[in-house]
Write an enzyme that holds these catalytic residues in place. Structure first.
Site, PDB file in Angstrom:
ATOM      1  NE  ARG A   9     -10.079  -4.987  12.088  1.00 24.74           N
ATOM      2  CZ  ARG A   9     -10.550  -6.222  11.972  1.00 24.74           C
ATOM      3  NH1 ARG A   9     -11.512  -6.479  11.092  1.00 24.74           N
ATOM      4  NH2 ARG A   9     -10.081  -7.199  12.735  1.00 24.74           N
ATOM      5  NE  ARG A  16      -7.704   7.362  15.500  1.00 27.27           N
ATOM      6  CZ  ARG A  16      -8.012   6.095  15.763  1.00 27.27           C
ATOM      7  NH1 ARG A  16      -9.234   5.646  15.474  1.00 27.27           N
ATOM      8  NH2 ARG A  16      -7.125   5.277  16.280  1.00 27.27           N
ATOM      9  CE  LYS A  52      -3.467  -2.236   2.966  1.00 29.77           C
ATOM     10  NZ  LYS A  52      -4.200  -2.103   4.250  1.00 29.77           N
TER      11      LYS A  52
END
Length: 286
Positions: A261, A116, A57
């Site tokens: 999540r 955040r 990523k």
């Protein structure tokens, strides 16, 4: 969070626009995003961009032996300009963390939404100097990643298959969204133990991993950076679609929530009709 398909598309997008151009300036608007200090960001100024690559990523802009490497994390993104605003990016309350100006007047911002702040930017002489990059697992779209390679990752693992797919040390590039999509396509419970999958289940997982990611990369390829987030959402079959109908069987898409999540799945397609109420229920579905 951008995952392998979006990051691959961003790499291709930047490669087609930045390679061959010279970095005119690099402006840091949020000092907290910088995770390295030697070489300094200013060392990139005057260097020609020679490559744009992806490591899991992570995005990697190479310039004459130096590398600007960044991870967008949950709230980060790339904002491309054909003509970068003249005003210098300065520290403030806005979303801009870093601005790269190229010699033809184009360039891009690295932005981060939300409070955040997890966007991470490194300036290094080699990407492997970054521990998180050096420790990445194999890329599922690498031609060498075949069924045998997947079997090797699964063998003896006590991880739930959802967690294994998301573990960047085991397999790079797949996150919460595409692991949901892969497991739905493979008709596997997210709580199944990876090392206990039988031959048929491994076959389904291998096929689904390639099919889902390759289709997502194809759908993202060629799109402007500004369109990639919406394209990702539109392509999801179960992830982020709690309460909607499963496109395969018509059952309702269900959700399991965690502290930071959630995962989505179809009980009919993936768990024999059994609902995953929470993690404690996983023992019933392995």
């Amino acid at each position: 969070m951008p995952e392998l398909p979006e990051v691959e598309a961003l790499a291709e997008f930047l490669r087609g626009r930045a390679v061959g151009r010279v970095v005119a300036a690099l402006e840091v608007a949020s000092i907290t995003v910088l995770k390295t200090f030697d070489p300094p960001p200013t060392a990139l100024a005057g260097l020609e961009v020679t490559s744009v690559d992806r490591h899991g990523k992570w995005l990697d802009l190479g310039a004459d032996g130096l590398h600007l490497v960044w991870h967008l994390s949950r709230g980060g993104w790339v904002r491309w300009y054909e003509s970068v605003p003249e005003r210098t990016a300065r520290p403030g309350k806005g979303p801009i963390a870093l601005r790269v100006r190229l010699d033809d007047g184009s360039g891009f911002d690295l932005t981060e939404a939300g409070t955040r702040k997890r966007l991470a930017v490194h300036v290094v002489r080699a990407p492997a100097e970054i521990p998180q990059v050096a420790s990445l697992g194999p890329d599922p779209l690498d031609p060498s990643f075949d069924r045998d390679a997947l079997v090797g990752l699964l063998a003896g693992s006590r991880q739930q298959v959802k967690g294994l797919l998301r573990d960047q040390h085991v397999l790079s590039g797949v996150g919460n969204a595409y692991s949901d999509e892969v497991l739905h396509a493979a008709r596997l419970s997210p709580f199944a133990v990876a090392g206990r999958l039988d031959e048929e289940q491994v076959d389904r997982l291998h096929v689904a991993l390639h099919a889902v990611l390759e289709a997502a990369v194809a759908a993202a390829r060629g799109r402007p950076a500004a369109e990639l987030k919406d394209a990702k959402r539109q392509g999801m079959r179960v992830h982020g679609r709690t309460g909607e109908a499963c496109p395969v069987c018509g059952d309702v898409v269900r959700e399991v929530s965690f502290a930071d999540r959630s995962l989505q799945y179809c009980a009919t397609c993936q768990t024999g009709g059994k609902e995953l109420a929470d993690r404690r229920m996983s023992r019933l579905l392995r």
